[in-house]
Scaffold this active site. Structure first.
Site, PDB file in Angstrom:
ATOM      1  N   ASP A 128       0.855  -1.174   0.000  1.00 28.63           N
ATOM      2  CA  ASP A 128       0.000   0.000   0.000  1.00 28.63           C
ATOM      3  C   ASP A 128       0.895   1.228   0.000  1.00 28.63           C
ATOM      4  O   ASP A 128       1.915   1.245   0.655  1.00 28.63           O
ATOM      5  CB  ASP A 128      -0.824   0.017   1.296  1.00 28.63           C
ATOM      6  CG  ASP A 128      -2.271  -0.273   0.999  1.00 28.63           C
ATOM      7  OD1 ASP A 128      -2.666  -0.062  -0.165  1.00 28.63           O
ATOM      8  OD2 ASP A 128      -2.982  -0.699   1.919  1.00 28.63           O
TER       9      ASP A 128
ATOM     10  N   PHE B 140     -12.381  21.451  11.819  1.00 22.83           N
ATOM     11  CA  PHE B 140     -12.570  20.878  10.487  1.00 22.83           C
ATOM     12  C   PHE B 140     -13.821  20.022  10.489  1.00 22.83           C
ATOM     13  O   PHE B 140     -14.120  19.330  11.455  1.00 22.83           O
ATOM     14  CB  PHE B 140     -11.361  20.006  10.140  1.00 22.83           C
ATOM     15  CG  PHE B 140     -11.481  19.316   8.822  1.00 22.83           C
ATOM     16  CD1 PHE B 140     -11.045  19.969   7.662  1.00 22.83           C
ATOM     17  CD2 PHE B 140     -12.018  18.049   8.714  1.00 22.83           C
ATOM     18  CE1 PHE B 140     -11.152  19.339   6.450  1.00 22.83           C
ATOM     19  CE2 PHE B 140     -12.126  17.427   7.488  1.00 22.83           C
ATOM     20  CZ  PHE B 140     -11.683  18.074   6.353  1.00 22.83           C
TER      21      PHE B 140
ATOM     22  N   THR C  39     -17.580  21.313   5.560  1.00 22.90           N
ATOM     23  CA  THR C  39     -16.887  22.546   5.163  1.00 22.90           C
ATOM     24  C   THR C  39     -15.536  22.274   4.532  1.00 22.90           C
ATOM     25  O   THR C  39     -15.054  23.041   3.717  1.00 22.90           O
ATOM     26  CB  THR C  39     -16.688  23.463   6.374  1.00 22.90           C
ATOM     27  OG1 THR C  39     -15.888  22.747   7.330  1.00 22.90           O
ATOM     28  CG2 THR C  39     -18.005  23.840   7.014  1.00 22.90           C
TER      29      THR C  39
END
Lengths: 691, 571
Positions: free
Chosen positions: A314, A385, A389
């Site tokens: 990964d 956060f 938004t």
């Protein structure tokens, strides 16, 4: 308290040295118990030695009862002793390896006790025992309680102490949804409350499987081990006939070879060294993985790890730091860079994400700005956060500062981004970075480049893998352009961009259809189909239950780089086995030169010419060969348990080195060893020294 | 030793390599669907033959079906041969010398011998068998080497095919090899032998009166044609008991060298053919190198010991002008050529002889014996020599291959427990057959009474007989009453064990390999084309041979050599 205790054992077991007193005591006891022929059935080589030992012991008593056979009695007595020791040494090696595995299993078993469970039925809570739970039940677990069974969190978030399994003391977060929803029975919730749906019934839990595996690793042979055992049995069978036919050949040559000498020849010829150490090598290989906090769900998978040619890694967390780091600040036209930095710093003060911290660090180091401790937090109103938004920031009086996704921040500012900055932002995206926009009071100040930083040393590590013939492939959700940039920086051979569960699985399948063996690491449910198709599938312990069930190894540390360690551990087991097999078989040459002249010198005195080691007498020669044959087993136990050193190099290089050490060494060492032992036997006058 | 004598060993190899290579190109074409110049002539014959036998030559077979037909063809050959020999006294055809009844065990032994490509002959051909019996023996000399090619094809297809459940078509392989290869080459070489001086007729034997006044019966017969197929097919069973030492079979050195090349051609071609079939010519090198080095080593040592002569002479104070051991050698050929020929015919599972092995020095006689004990892999016989070497390669890789940290693989095919089991089985059966049958023979009176020489030489004689039988070689050491019922029966068993139980497991291995997916090579793959693998493979062949036979050899040729140095005599 209970957990503290378990942690202690766990740490203790992992750190145990090779010559731990308790372990040795256990192994000594076991090596006697393993003398039972039923136990030895699985090891034909040692069974032959034991039968031989019984025969010579019988001979010994016969000589004891016959007068005038003092010299033969002394000789046969010592041969018998060394033959029994040979079996005991082999048993000891196996017991040592088993003992180390058993310590792990015991420590896990302690966790498998019943615990009370609070089952939720129609919104009401019922107190039952964990053993009464079945798949699909939902239980509630509060802080301080032990999770009663394996399951998935369906509601809530909690920190969980998994140290009993992983040995890692830091608690981990488990929450519903996403890739961190799996919990393991036996672990303890430290804070909050979660609802868990049970995914494994009693006896089939992760813990049960782990215990079963560690215990079964003791008995179940892996495919290569089966093949090697076959070869060793075949060789033993051949040597039995070789030795049995010596009797009539000797009789034809008008000489008599005693049963003791025939048994000695047989034991010297059959591959006792590898026969005695074979199972220890396999078991200790699994243990070594366990010490690295990897649980292999099958021995087959460990061996397959050695055969792997393609590794899927990964991108995030494995090749790169995972958390993006702020790398540069690009001010908009007419904006001073320091002003931008100041705004970025203030907007990130309360941002505790790695990204936020890296912005603070960048502004401090590069622009010499003050740290956040200097700023009075009282006046500041932080904006968190949110997924809607996609920005965060701070309001200080009339000053409103925001940083966040380019589009959202630009919309918030209500101002178009000037062309120069737009170009910079596009460049950032293309090179694999993430741009953040900073704005204050409806004015765009500039952009922050968040870069996915390739881990230090990863490039070197991947290039050693390449020289060992292993191709690395990066898997990422990024677009192909970004993926290509990072792939180049990390030095992987190939990449799979915009990966989806289906494309990952298809990729694994297509590589396998070309004949390559594939290893991959996964944690999410979307990795499960690909994991299920890979030859070596390492699931993260933090991963979802689906990923865990698709994997054939579990990494308790959830460290994706460990795949490389796993591959190396797999190779090490095979190398150790091959090295000791070669060593064992070429040893026979020296033993022949010791025993054959000793056997036939009476019939044909000229055969003394074959006694190139100049061993003192026939009896001392045979005894020395048998002593060498026996003591080489304990001498090699540490090697069997630790494994032959492995460094990723091309097969030709590894072969040349190992062949030199174990092939050529195996040819020469016994000549020296037998000669030295013979000198000792001669000095101590252990047997008749008559020619 | 002369430098010419040593040089000819190398010359032989240098000459045989291009011949083998050319032959392999031809064989690959007619076996793998390519076009050959001879197609126009042979294809119609082939088609008619298929129609006559009533078989389909294009459908792929599973290995079991392939094997079943192969065994059936062998068995029918055995039955026909045994009946013809049994009825020889009453059958009216082709029996001008009125050859009589053949003992039962001799019949069985001979029939097994010729279907297994052994050609062990415990009778004198020219005084025992009718022309009719000899003709059917010759038919088997055509068929039995082709069976070896079929075994070879199955095993090599195991490496060349992937994910395949089938292994080829028996009739295609069998019939094409006969029509395209065996018949034309043996026809041409018969003419060459005729030109080099061998006779070919069905005349009654000639009675001559020698200068000393004695009466001598000079046997006649189809010598050139029989010698041709006996050498080309690595049969080794000649018309004459003296085999290639008989002036009719090899009238001169040129004829003998031609025969040497003839016999080596297909075994050498099989190594090249293997490389062509697996489409990896690099893999030929180590195998050819191992075979070549062992061949040269054997030829050189044998020549050396024979040229050095018998150490017992010096030990007894007898000093000759030349110590060379000329006993049992044809003076027309000399020591160098005689030992080279005998080394060749035992390295190649062939069995023809040009000098008496029984008369070699102990170590000189050890060489041909060890050539056979290693399982006839130094070129070996048609196809099966290469198959035996592949079994060694599989074992080598399994022993040492683990040392690179991967499941051992050869030519991209993983070697797992089934392959190991089969390779070990193919190794166990023949070596145990040699040891057990030899041990029985020196233990029972029926066996002991058939040994003509006392002491270690007698043991060598027994070991040699069974090694020759198991190796399907047919070469005789001599000094043994091979025609006695005991040795007729036991050597018969040895020949069967050395053929079917040795190669059937390897065919099974081939079939199992064919089913597997090929793993592409990379830096992690054990390299099997370099010097390291060559040394390993050679080491395995030698070490396995030595480990199994060292005690027996110590009491046979080694003991005899040491005794000779000490001047000890036996009997």
């Amino acid at each position: 308290m209970e957990n503290e205790h378990q942690k202690d054992i766990s740490k203790h077991a992992k750190a145990q040295s090779l010559w731990n007193k308790e372990l040795i005591r256990f192994s000594l006891r076991q090596s006697i118990a393993k003398l039972s022929p039923r136990q030895l059935m699985g090891n034909p080589v040692m069974l032959v030695v034991e039968v031989g030992a019984i025969l010579t012991t019988g001979e010994m008593f016969r000589y004891l009862a016959t007068s005038g056979q003092g010299s033969n009695f002394i000789f046969t007595l010592q041969i018998s002793i060394w033959l029994w020791l040979t079996v005991l040494f082999a048993n000891f090696a196996e017991a040592m390896a088993e003992g180390r595995g058993k310590a792990h299993a015991d420590e896990l078993k302690k966790m498998r006790t019943d615990s009370p469970a609070r089952k939720i039925v129609d919104g009401k809570i019922m107190e039952i025992s964990s053993s009464e739970l079945s798949v699909g039940d939902v239980v509630a677990v509060r802080a301080g309680e032990v999770i009663p069974a394996d399951g998935d969190v369906i509601q809530g978030i909690a920190s969980v102490d998994e140290s009993a399994i992983t040995g890692e003391s830091a608690p981990v977060i488990r929450e519903s949804g996403g890739d961190r929803s799996a919990v393991t029975g036996g672990t303890t919730v430290l804070s909050d409350e979660i609802n868990v749906v049970v995914t494994a019934a009693k006896g089939e839990s992760f813990l049960d499987k782990m215990i079963a595996l560690i215990e079964a690793g003791v008995r179940k042979k892996t495919p290569n081990e089966v093949a090697l055992s076959l070869l060793l049995s075949g060789l033993s069978m051949i040597f039995v006939i070789v030795v049995v036919t010596v009797a009539p050949f000797a009789a034809y040559s008008h000489t008599h070879v005693s049963v003791t000498v025939l048994v000695a020849l047989l034991v010297a010829l059959i591959p006792t060294t590898i026969g005695g150490l074979l199972s220890a090598i396999g078991i200790s290989g699994m243990n070594r993985l366990y010490e690295k906090n990897v649980i292999a769900l099958s021995g087959r998978a460990v061996e397959a790890a050695g055969d792997v040619s393609v590794i899927l890694l990964d991108k995030t967390g494995t090749l790169t730091m995972g958390a993006r780091q702020a790398a540069t600040l690009v001010p908009a036209e007419g904006v001073d860079a320091v002003d931008l930095a100041q705004a970025a710093l203030m907007a990130s003060q309360a941002d505790e994400t790695p990204e936020g911290r890296s912005i603070v660090a960048l502004c401090q180091s590069k622009y010499g700005l003050e740290g956040k401790s200097e700023i009075d937090r009282e006046e500041h109103l932080f904006v968190e956060f949110s997924a809607q938004t996609k920005m965060s920031g701070v309001d200080i009086g009339a000053r409103q500062i925001r940083k966040g996704a380019v589009k959202q921040v630009a919309d918030w500012a209500g101002e178009a981004i000037e062309p120069q900055l737009t170009k910079y932002i596009d460049d950032m995206s293309r090179s694999g970075s993430t741009p953040l926009l900073v704005a204050e009071n409806k004015k765009v100040l500039g952009a922050i480049e968040l870069k996915d930083i390739v881990k230090e040393g990863i490039k070197e590590r991947l290039s050693t893998l390449r020289s060992a013939g292993i191709r690395t492939v990066m898997i990422t959700g990024d677009n192909p352009i970004t993926a290509a940039a990072i792939a180049q920086e990390a030095g992987v051979d190939d990449y799979l961009a915009e990966a989806t569960p289906v494309s990952k699985m298809e990729y694994v399948k297509s590589v396998r259809s070309e004949g390559y063996m594939v290893a991959m690491v996964g944690d999410g449910t979307n990795d499960a189909p690909a994991l299920a198709n890979a030859d070596v599938a390492v699931a993260m312990n933090t991963g979802t239950m689906a990923a865990r069930q698709a994997g054939n190894m579990i990494d308790l540390d959830s460290n994706p780089t460990k795949l490389i360690d796993i591959v190396e551990a797999g190779k090490q087991i095979l190398i150790t086995r091959g090295a000791l097999t070669t060593f064992s078989i070429v040893n026979d040459v020296a033993k022949y030169f010791a025993i054959i002249p000793a056997m036939f010198v009476a019939a044909y005195p000229g055969i003394e010419a074959l006694n190139i080691m100049h061993l003192t007498s026939p009896k001392s020669a045979i005894l020395s060969a048998i002593i060498f044959n026996a003591i080489i087993i304990p001498i090699l136990i540490p090697l069997a348990l630790r494994g032959v050193k492995y460094k990723a190099k091309s097969a030709a290089n590894i072969l040349r080195k190992n062949l030199f050490i174990y092939g050529l060494g195996g040819l020469i060492v016994p000549f020296i060893g037998i000669k030295l032992i013979d000198m000792l036997v001669t000095t101590l006058h252990l047997v008749s020294l008559a020619k | 030793m002369t430098w010419q004598g040593v040089l000819q060993i190398f010359v032989l190899l240098i000459v045989i390599l291009p011949i083998g290579k050319l032959l392999s190109i031809y064989m690959y074409k007619f076996l793998d669907g390519g076009k050959t110049l001879t197609d126009k002539l042979f294809v119609p014959i082939e088609k008619k033959l298929y129609r006559f036998i009533g078989v389909n030559s294009s459908s792929e077979m599973a290995w079991t079906r392939y094997l079943f037909i192969l065994l059936a063809v062998n068995f029918i050959g055995f039955v026909v041969l045994a009946i013809l020999i049994a009825l020889q006294p009453i059958l009216p055809w082709f029996n001008p010398q009125h050859m009589g009844r053949v003992p039962f065990w001799t019949n069985i032994n001979t029939s097994i011998s010729f279907i297994t490509n052994t050609n062990w002959q415990n009778y004198s051909g020219e005084t025992t068998l009718s022309y009719l019996s000899q003709i059917w023996l010759t038919v088997e000399q055509f068929l039995s080497p082709v069976s070896g090619i079929c075994i070879f094809l199955v095993v090599v297809r195991g490496f060349s095919r992937s994910n395949s459940k089938t292994i080829g078509n028996f009739w295609h392989d069998f019939v094409r090899t006969i029509i395209w290869l065996v018949i034309p080459v043996s026809f041409i070489s018969a003419i060459v032998l005729l030109a080099l001086g061998s006779p070919d007729n069905f005349s009654p034997y000639i009675v001559a009166h020698t200068l000393q006044g004695a009466k001598q019966v000079i046997a006649q017969g189809p010598v050139a044609s029989m010698t041709s197929i006996m050498q080309f097919g690595d049969n080794g069973g000649g018309f004459f008991n003296a085999n290639a030492a008989h002036p009719y079979a090899a009238p001169n050195v040129v004829s003998l060298l031609f025969q040497t090349i003839l016999g080596m051609s297909v075994p050498v071609a099989c190594v090249f053919l293997f490389g062509k079939m697996i489409k990896d010519k690099l893999q030929i090198k180590p195998i050819m190198a191992v075979m070549g080095v062992l061949f040269i080593l054997g030829a050189f040592l044998m020549y050396h010991y024979e040229a050095t002569g018998n150490p017992a002479l010096a030990a007894h104070g007898i000093h000759l002008a030349s110590s060379q051991n000329y006993e049992g050698k044809e003076s027309r050929f000399g020591i160098g050529t005689s030992t080279l020929f005998n080394n060749t015919t035992t390295a190649v599972s062939w069995g023809s002889v040009a000098a008496a092995n029984d008369s070699m020095t102990p170590l000189g006689g050890l060489i041909p014996l060890f050539n056979m004990m290693t399982g006839e892999v130094i070129f070996g016989s048609w196809g099966v020599g290469m198959v035996g070497m592949l079994a060694y390669a599989v074992l080598t890789l399994f022993l040492a291959g683990l040392m690179v940290g991967r499941t051992p693989e050869y030519l991209g095919k993983k070697i797992e427990s089934f392959e190991v089991k089969m390779a070990v089985l193919s190794m166990i059966v023949p070596s145990l057959a040699i040891l057990i049958l030899s041990a029985l023979s020196v233990a029972v009176s029926a066996g002991k009474s058939g040994i003509f020489n006392l002491g270690p030489h007698g043991l060598t004689e027994v070991l040699y007989a069974f090694s020759s039988g198991v190796g399907n070689n047919g070469s005789a050491f001599g000094g043994l009453n091979a025609a006695s019922p005991w040795y007729s029966a036991t050597v018969g068993i040895a020949m069967l064990l050395g053929r079917y139980p040795m190669y059937i497991p390897l065919m099974a291995m081939g079939a199992s390999l064919a089913k597997k997916q090929k793993i592409p090579a990379n830096a992690g793959t054990f390299p099997t084309h370099g010097i390291l693998f060559t040394i390993l493979l050679m080491g395995t062949v030698l070490v396995v041979g030595v480990l199994i036979f060292f005690p027996a050899l110590a009491l046979g040729p080694l003991a005899e050599q040491f005794a000779a140095h000490a001047g000890k005599l036996f009997g």
